[in-house]
Design a protein around this motif. Sequence first.
Motif, PDB file in Angstrom:
ATOM      1  N   ASP A  17      32.888  43.891  50.648  1.00  0.00           N
ATOM      2  CA  ASP A  17      32.334  43.944  51.807  1.00  0.00           C
ATOM      3  C   ASP A  17      33.937  44.255  52.537  1.00  0.00           C
ATOM      4  OD1 ASP A  17      29.659  45.113  50.997  1.00  0.00           O
ATOM      5  OD2 ASP A  17      29.029  42.882  52.163  1.00  0.00           O
ATOM      6  N   VAL A  18      33.960  45.303  53.779  1.00  0.00           N
ATOM      7  CA  VAL A  18      35.380  45.560  54.590  1.00  0.00           C
ATOM      8  C   VAL A  18      34.349  45.010  55.233  1.00  0.00           C
ATOM      9  CG1 VAL A  18      37.072  46.616  55.800  1.00  0.00           C
ATOM     10  CG2 VAL A  18      36.722  47.357  53.393  1.00  0.00           C
ATOM     11  N   LEU A  19      35.369  43.621  56.257  1.00  0.00           N
ATOM     12  CA  LEU A  19      34.819  42.592  57.248  1.00  0.00           C
ATOM     13  C   LEU A  19      35.322  43.027  58.597  1.00  0.00           C
ATOM     14  CD1 LEU A  19      33.447  38.890  56.162  1.00  0.00           C
ATOM     15  CD2 LEU A  19      32.186  41.132  56.116  1.00  0.00           C
ATOM     16  N   HIS A  20      36.496  43.068  58.340  1.00  0.00           N
ATOM     17  CA  HIS A  20      37.129  43.285  60.201  1.00  0.00           C
ATOM     18  C   HIS A  20      38.639  43.987  58.992  1.00  0.00           C
ATOM     19  CE1 HIS A  20      39.087  43.547  63.362  1.00  0.00           C
ATOM     20  NE2 HIS A  20      39.892  42.847  63.044  1.00  0.00           N
ATOM     21  N   THR A  21      39.313  45.625  60.251  1.00  0.00           N
ATOM     22  CA  THR A  21      40.470  45.603  59.463  1.00  0.00           C
ATOM     23  C   THR A  21      41.494  46.269  60.763  1.00  0.00           C
ATOM     24  OG1 THR A  21      39.599  47.953  60.100  1.00  0.00           O
ATOM     25  CG2 THR A  21      40.092  47.191  57.564  1.00  0.00           C
ATOM     26  N   LEU A  22      42.578  45.695  60.982  1.00  0.00           N
ATOM     27  CA  LEU A  22      43.118  46.012  61.995  1.00  0.00           C
ATOM     28  C   LEU A  22      44.582  46.066  62.610  1.00  0.00           C
ATOM     29  CD1 LEU A  22      44.029  44.932  65.206  1.00  0.00           C
ATOM     30  CD2 LEU A  22      44.832  42.940  64.249  1.00  0.00           C
ATOM     31  N   VAL A  23      44.901  47.588  62.613  1.00  0.00           N
ATOM     32  CA  VAL A  23      46.267  48.320  62.050  1.00  0.00           C
ATOM     33  C   VAL A  23      47.456  48.095  63.266  1.00  0.00           C
ATOM     34  CG1 VAL A  23      46.915  50.422  61.897  1.00  0.00           C
ATOM     35  CG2 VAL A  23      45.026  49.837  61.120  1.00  0.00           C
ATOM     36  N   GLU A  24      48.147  47.585  62.847  1.00  0.00           N
ATOM     37  CA  GLU A  24      49.258  47.265  64.307  1.00  0.00           C
ATOM     38  C   GLU A  24      51.068  47.974  63.899  1.00  0.00           C
ATOM     39  OE1 GLU A  24      48.475  42.876  65.404  1.00  0.00           O
ATOM     40  OE2 GLU A  24      49.376  43.167  63.796  1.00  0.00           O
ATOM     41  N   PRO A  25      51.018  47.935  64.513  1.00  0.00           N
ATOM     42  CA  PRO A  25      52.468  48.674  64.691  1.00  0.00           C
ATOM     43  C   PRO A  25      53.391  48.802  63.118  1.00  0.00           C
ATOM     44  CG  PRO A  25      52.533  47.973  66.669  1.00  0.00           C
ATOM     45  CD  PRO A  25      51.280  47.555  66.246  1.00  0.00           C
ATOM     46  N   GLU A  26      53.489  47.426  62.631  1.00  0.00           N
ATOM     47  CA  GLU A  26      54.120  47.338  61.387  1.00  0.00           C
ATOM     48  C   GLU A  26      52.758  46.542  60.222  1.00  0.00           C
ATOM     49  OE1 GLU A  26      57.317  44.523  61.982  1.00  0.00           O
ATOM     50  OE2 GLU A  26      57.662  45.910  63.899  1.00  0.00           O
ATOM     51  N   ASP A  27      51.813  46.431  60.989  1.00  0.00           N
ATOM     52  CA  ASP A  27      50.990  45.814  59.976  1.00  0.00           C
ATOM     53  C   ASP A  27      49.444  45.910  59.045  1.00  0.00           C
ATOM     54  OD1 ASP A  27      52.853  43.363  59.222  1.00  0.00           O
ATOM     55  OD2 ASP A  27      52.113  42.394  61.359  1.00  0.00           O
ATOM     56  N   ILE A  28      49.201  45.789  58.646  1.00  0.00           N
ATOM     57  CA  ILE A  28      47.655  46.257  58.189  1.00  0.00           C
ATOM     58  C   ILE A  28      47.287  44.980  57.679  1.00  0.00           C
ATOM     59  CG2 ILE A  28      46.341  47.797  56.760  1.00  0.00           C
ATOM     60  CD1 ILE A  28      47.951  49.452  55.955  1.00  0.00           C
ATOM     61  N   ASN A  29      46.206  43.981  58.382  1.00  0.00           N
ATOM     62  CA  ASN A  29      45.220  43.489  58.520  1.00  0.00           C
ATOM     63  C   ASN A  29      43.598  43.519  57.853  1.00  0.00           C
ATOM     64  OD1 ASN A  29      47.538  41.096  59.161  1.00  0.00           O
ATOM     65  ND2 ASN A  29      47.208  42.294  60.470  1.00  0.00           N
ATOM     66  N   VAL A  30      43.005  43.596  56.837  1.00  0.00           N
ATOM     67  CA  VAL A  30      42.077  43.489  56.564  1.00  0.00           C
ATOM     68  C   VAL A  30      41.514  41.822  56.228  1.00  0.00           C
ATOM     69  CG1 VAL A  30      40.890  44.363  54.722  1.00  0.00           C
ATOM     70  CG2 VAL A  30      43.118  45.400  55.917  1.00  0.00           C
ATOM     71  N   VAL A  31      40.025  41.473  56.523  1.00  0.00           N
ATOM     72  CA  VAL A  31      39.161  41.004  56.347  1.00  0.00           C
ATOM     73  C   VAL A  31      38.117  41.487  54.894  1.00  0.00           C
ATOM     74  CG1 VAL A  31      38.034  38.768  56.666  1.00  0.00           C
ATOM     75  CG2 VAL A  31      39.647  39.756  57.805  1.00  0.00           C
ATOM     76  N   LEU A  32      38.111  41.148  53.973  1.00  0.00           N
ATOM     77  CA  LEU A  32      37.096  41.183  52.708  1.00  0.00           C
ATOM     78  C   LEU A  32      36.138  40.089  52.090  1.00  0.00           C
ATOM     79  CD1 LEU A  32      39.847  42.615  50.296  1.00  0.00           C
ATOM     80  CD2 LEU A  32      38.298  43.999  52.025  1.00  0.00           C
ATOM     81  N   LYS A  33      34.841  40.543  51.560  1.00  0.00           N
ATOM     82  CA  LYS A  33      33.801  39.579  51.292  1.00  0.00           C
ATOM     83  C   LYS A  33      33.284  39.720  49.846  1.00  0.00           C
ATOM     84  CE  LYS A  33      30.079  37.369  52.908  1.00  0.00           C
ATOM     85  NZ  LYS A  33      28.667  37.430  53.603  1.00  0.00           N
ATOM     86  N   VAL A  34      33.885  39.314  49.182  1.00  0.00           N
ATOM     87  CA  VAL A  34      33.077  39.380  48.036  1.00  0.00           C
ATOM     88  C   VAL A  34      31.861  38.667  47.837  1.00  0.00           C
ATOM     89  CG1 VAL A  34      32.984  38.607  45.475  1.00  0.00           C
ATOM     90  CG2 VAL A  34      35.877  39.015  46.556  1.00  0.00           C
ATOM     91  N   CYS A  35      30.629  39.702  47.271  1.00  0.00           N
ATOM     92  CA  CYS A  35      29.418  39.412  47.455  1.00  0.00           C
ATOM     93  C   CYS A  35      28.667  39.770  46.243  1.00  0.00           C
ATOM     94  CB  CYS A  35      28.564  40.067  48.391  1.00  0.00           C
ATOM     95  SG  CYS A  35      29.609  39.778  49.535  1.00  0.00           S
ATOM     96  N   SER A  36      29.151  38.435  44.723  1.00  0.00           N
ATOM     97  CA  SER A  36      29.151  38.417  43.943  1.00  0.00           C
ATOM     98  C   SER A  36      27.895  37.618  43.685  1.00  0.00           C
ATOM     99  CB  SER A  36      29.831  38.514  42.874  1.00  0.00           C
ATOM    100  OG  SER A  36      30.785  37.136  43.337  1.00  0.00           O
ATOM    101  N   THR A  37      26.946  38.103  42.959  1.00  0.00           N
ATOM    102  CA  THR A  37      25.574  37.239  42.814  1.00  0.00           C
ATOM    103  C   THR A  37      26.039  36.108  41.228  1.00  0.00           C
ATOM    104  OG1 THR A  37      24.644  38.975  40.839  1.00  0.00           O
ATOM    105  CG2 THR A  37      24.319  38.992  43.320  1.00  0.00           C
ATOM    106  N   HIS A  38      27.268  36.085  40.750  1.00  0.00           N
ATOM    107  CA  HIS A  38      27.544  35.831  39.443  1.00  0.00           C
ATOM    108  C   HIS A  38      28.340  35.381  38.778  1.00  0.00           C
ATOM    109  CE1 HIS A  38      25.903  39.515  38.159  1.00  0.00           C
ATOM    110  NE2 HIS A  38      26.992  38.861  36.977  1.00  0.00           N
ATOM    111  N   ALA A  39      29.547  35.000  38.013  1.00  0.00           N
ATOM    112  CA  ALA A  39      30.607  35.069  37.700  1.00  0.00           C
ATOM    113  C   ALA A  39      31.142  33.700  36.301  1.00  0.00           C
ATOM    114  CB  ALA A  39      31.506  34.929  39.051  1.00  0.00           C
TER     115      ALA A  39
END
Length: 131
Positions: A17-39
């Motif tokens: 799931d993509v929780l947050h994205t922030l596009v700045e003049p020189e950067d792209i910051n992204v927060v991702l959450k892995v929602c797996s039920t097993h590994a």
Amino acid sequence: MNNPSTDQLFKFDQNVDVLHTLVEPEDINVVLKVCSTHAKVSKCKHVSPRHHSRYSRKVDDLPVFNHSVHLTILLHKWFCVNTKCEMKIFTERLNWLSPSGEKQPDWKSCYACCANGQFCLSIMIHKLITA
């Protein structure tokens, strides 16, 4: 700030799931959450459904259109349910992320996407940056 283009761009697999994205003049910051039920345990190959805790990984990806890409990925630690395994707690592995933290681009998906008349990865990133 999330939008459909951004969510599609960083949707590396069905458990992300993509929780947050922030596009700045020189950067792209992204927060991702892995929602797996097993590994799967790397040692004994058993599949575990038992969460231990969460942790985050920070990954600096390759630059795109002169923007540095920074990912923060929220993952699980797991208990191994195999009593014979020497690994009691393990971290989940992602097939799209190398253990060293470098994102592995899936160019086949990108080419297939373009062949089907959908946006290519670079076009989507360009739209994200110029939006």
